[in-house]
Design a protein around this motif. Structure first.
Motif, mmCIF file in Angstrom:
data_model
loop_
_atom_site.group_PDB
_atom_site.id
_atom_site.type_symbol
_atom_site.label_atom_id
_atom_site.label_comp_id
_atom_site.label_asym_id
_atom_site.label_seq_id
_atom_site.Cartn_x
_atom_site.Cartn_y
_atom_site.Cartn_z
ATOM 1 N N VAL A 60 0.818 -1.208 0.000
ATOM 2 C CA VAL A 60 0.000 0.000 0.000
ATOM 3 C C VAL A 60 0.855 1.263 0.000
ATOM 4 C CG1 VAL A 60 -1.898 -1.160 1.206
ATOM 5 C CG2 VAL A 60 -0.201 0.101 2.530
ATOM 6 N N THR A 61 0.270 2.302 -0.564
ATOM 7 C CA THR A 61 0.830 3.649 -0.518
ATOM 8 C C THR A 61 -0.315 4.585 -0.178
ATOM 9 O OG1 THR A 61 2.543 3.165 -2.154
ATOM 10 C CG2 THR A 61 1.957 5.470 -1.865
ATOM 11 N N GLY A 62 -0.045 5.536 0.702
ATOM 12 C CA GLY A 62 -1.060 6.498 1.117
ATOM 13 C C GLY A 62 -0.591 7.183 2.383
ATOM 14 N N GLU A 63 -1.555 7.604 3.199
ATOM 15 C CA GLU A 63 -1.178 8.215 4.464
ATOM 16 C C GLU A 63 -2.249 7.970 5.506
ATOM 17 O OE1 GLU A 63 -0.309 12.246 3.410
ATOM 18 O OE2 GLU A 63 -2.401 12.829 3.346
ATOM 19 N N ILE A 64 -1.814 7.984 6.759
ATOM 20 C CA ILE A 64 -2.732 7.826 7.879
ATOM 21 C C ILE A 64 -3.091 9.227 8.364
ATOM 22 C CG2 ILE A 64 -3.024 6.954 10.223
ATOM 23 C CD1 ILE A 64 -0.944 4.767 9.416
ATOM 24 N N VAL A 65 -4.403 9.517 8.320
ATOM 25 C CA VAL A 65 -4.918 10.811 8.746
ATOM 26 C C VAL A 65 -6.098 10.544 9.673
ATOM 27 C CG1 VAL A 65 -5.942 12.994 7.996
ATOM 28 C CG2 VAL A 65 -4.271 11.833 6.526
ATOM 29 N N ASN A 66 -6.048 11.099 10.871
ATOM 30 C CA ASN A 66 -7.136 10.913 11.850
ATOM 31 C C ASN A 66 -7.470 9.436 12.063
ATOM 32 O OD1 ASN A 66 -7.404 13.711 12.221
ATOM 33 N ND2 ASN A 66 -8.791 13.852 10.481
ATOM 34 N N ASN A 67 -6.442 8.611 12.192
ATOM 35 C CA ASN A 67 -6.583 7.176 12.444
ATOM 36 C C ASN A 67 -7.308 6.425 11.328
ATOM 37 O OD1 ASN A 67 -5.083 6.644 14.743
ATOM 38 N ND2 ASN A 67 -6.700 7.421 16.068
ATOM 39 N N ARG A 68 -7.234 6.941 10.096
ATOM 40 C CA ARG A 68 -7.773 6.248 8.928
ATOM 41 C C ARG A 68 -6.698 6.254 7.858
ATOM 42 N NH1 ARG A 68 -13.318 5.108 9.075
ATOM 43 N NH2 ARG A 68 -13.336 4.815 6.823
ATOM 44 N N PHE A 69 -6.655 5.180 7.050
ATOM 45 C CA PHE A 69 -5.682 5.100 5.977
ATOM 46 C C PHE A 69 -6.306 5.645 4.713
ATOM 47 C CE2 PHE A 69 -3.668 2.786 2.429
ATOM 48 C CZ PHE A 69 -2.382 3.290 2.573
ATOM 49 N N LYS A 70 -5.739 6.715 4.188
ATOM 50 C CA LYS A 70 -6.186 7.333 2.936
ATOM 51 C C LYS A 70 -5.377 6.680 1.819
ATOM 52 C CE LYS A 70 -8.515 10.324 5.393
ATOM 53 N NZ LYS A 70 -9.931 10.267 5.554
ATOM 54 N N ALA A 71 -5.991 5.751 1.101
ATOM 55 C CA ALA A 71 -5.282 4.925 0.118
ATOM 56 C C ALA A 71 -5.021 5.681 -1.172
ATOM 57 C CB ALA A 71 -6.086 3.668 -0.181
ATOM 58 N N LYS A 72 -3.792 5.610 -1.618
ATOM 59 C CA LYS A 72 -3.428 6.086 -2.955
ATOM 60 C C LYS A 72 -3.383 4.862 -3.869
ATOM 61 C CE LYS A 72 -0.346 9.528 -4.814
ATOM 62 N NZ LYS A 72 0.828 10.349 -4.574
ATOM 63 N N THR A 73 -2.666 3.816 -3.428
ATOM 64 C CA THR A 73 -2.650 2.546 -4.162
ATOM 65 C C THR A 73 -2.723 1.380 -3.186
ATOM 66 O OG1 THR A 73 -0.240 2.366 -4.166
ATOM 67 C CG2 THR A 73 -1.239 3.463 -6.054
ATOM 68 N N ILE A 74 -3.398 0.326 -3.616
ATOM 69 C CA ILE A 74 -3.434 -0.944 -2.890
ATOM 70 C C ILE A 74 -3.245 -2.035 -3.930
ATOM 71 C CG2 ILE A 74 -4.805 -2.575 -1.536
ATOM 72 C CD1 ILE A 74 -6.250 -0.211 -0.283
ATOM 73 N N ILE A 75 -2.190 -2.813 -3.788
ATOM 74 C CA ILE A 75 -1.917 -3.923 -4.702
ATOM 75 C C ILE A 75 -1.930 -5.207 -3.885
ATOM 76 C CG2 ILE A 75 -0.253 -4.946 -6.293
ATOM 77 C CD1 ILE A 75 0.840 -2.029 -6.675
ATOM 78 N N LEU A 76 -2.908 -6.069 -4.167
ATOM 79 C CA LEU A 76 -2.947 -7.362 -3.461
ATOM 80 C C LEU A 76 -1.756 -8.203 -3.869
ATOM 81 C CD1 LEU A 76 -6.663 -8.538 -3.508
ATOM 82 C CD2 LEU A 76 -5.347 -7.640 -1.612
ATOM 83 N N LEU A 77 -1.140 -8.838 -2.898
ATOM 84 C CA LEU A 77 0.001 -9.706 -3.182
ATOM 85 C C LEU A 77 -0.478 -11.146 -3.323
ATOM 86 C CD1 LEU A 77 2.556 -8.160 -0.672
ATOM 87 C CD2 LEU A 77 2.336 -7.723 -3.126
ATOM 88 N N PRO A 78 0.182 -11.935 -4.182
ATOM 89 C CA PRO A 78 -0.235 -13.324 -4.347
ATOM 90 C C PRO A 78 -0.088 -14.088 -3.034
ATOM 91 C CG PRO A 78 1.723 -12.827 -5.672
ATOM 92 C CD PRO A 78 1.335 -11.571 -4.989
ATOM 93 N N GLU A 79 -1.000 -15.008 -2.854
ATOM 94 C CA GLU A 79 -0.973 -15.857 -1.652
ATOM 95 C C GLU A 79 0.210 -16.796 -1.744
ATOM 96 O OE1 GLU A 79 -3.870 -19.177 0.344
ATOM 97 O OE2 GLU A 79 -4.776 -17.587 -0.842
ATOM 98 N N LYS A 80 0.997 -16.868 -0.662
ATOM 99 C CA LYS A 80 2.138 -17.783 -0.647
ATOM 100 C C LYS A 80 1.634 -19.207 -0.439
ATOM 101 C CE LYS A 80 5.822 -14.786 0.837
ATOM 102 N NZ LYS A 80 6.913 -14.568 1.764
ATOM 103 N N LYS A 81 2.215 -20.111 -1.171
ATOM 104 C CA LYS A 81 1.858 -21.516 -1.029
ATOM 105 C C LYS A 81 2.708 -22.117 0.089
ATOM 106 C CE LYS A 81 0.566 -21.799 -5.756
ATOM 107 N NZ LYS A 81 -0.612 -21.755 -6.200
ATOM 108 N N LYS A 82 2.213 -23.168 0.679
ATOM 109 C CA LYS A 82 2.937 -23.833 1.763
ATOM 110 C C LYS A 82 4.322 -24.247 1.280
ATOM 111 C CE LYS A 82 -1.150 -25.436 4.126
ATOM 112 N NZ LYS A 82 -1.954 -26.541 4.550
ATOM 113 N N GLY A 83 5.328 -24.007 2.132
ATOM 114 C CA GLY A 83 6.698 -24.385 1.799
ATOM 115 C C GLY A 83 7.490 -23.273 1.135
ATOM 116 N N GLU A 84 6.834 -22.127 0.855
ATOM 117 C CA GLU A 84 7.548 -21.016 0.219
ATOM 118 C C GLU A 84 8.180 -20.131 1.264
ATOM 119 O OE1 GLU A 84 5.977 -18.758 -3.085
ATOM 120 O OE2 GLU A 84 4.465 -20.308 -3.337
#
Length: 113
Positions: A89-113
């Motif tokens: 994520v990229t953004g900023e925390i303002v008044n205890n909330r995250f103001k998102a500029k970008t959110i990129i989901l990361l791939p789920e790691k498989k067992k053993g990685e």
């Protein structure tokens, strides 16, 4: 006696001015890997409805600028209400909330990685 009163008044004014609540500056977050999920369902945050949240260093923040269903069905098998995922994520925390500029989901790691 006038000096004492004057000193007390100046001291009180200084104390009162210092006691004012200070505005906290926004905390910038730049390309940080965080946990992402439903704040109410997964992070046990108090809210009115299922709402997207991120957790940075153990502290959860509701997200502004992106919705919980922007990444798929939140109530699906692997949705944010049923699982905690990772995101960059990229953004900023303002008044205890995250103001998102970008959110990129990361791939789920498989067992053993």
């Amino acid at each position: 006696m006038k000096k004492l009163i004057f000193t007390l008044v100046i001291g009180f004014i200084g104390f009162a001015a210092n006691a004012q609540t200070k505005v906290k500056q926004p905390q910038k977050i730049d390309n940080k890997t965080v946990e992402i999920a439903c704040g109410e369902c997964q992070f046990k945050m108090k809210g009115k409805d299922c709402e997207l949240a991120i957790r940075i260093d153990g502290k959860p923040y509701f997200v502004d600028g992106k919705g919980i269903d922007d990444f798929g069905d939140a109530h699906g098998k692997h949705g944010f209400c049923n699982a905690i995922s990772k995101a960059e994520v990229t953004g900023e925390i303002v008044n205890n909330r995250f103001k998102a500029k970008t959110i990129i989901l990361l791939p789920e790691k498989k067992k053993g990685e």
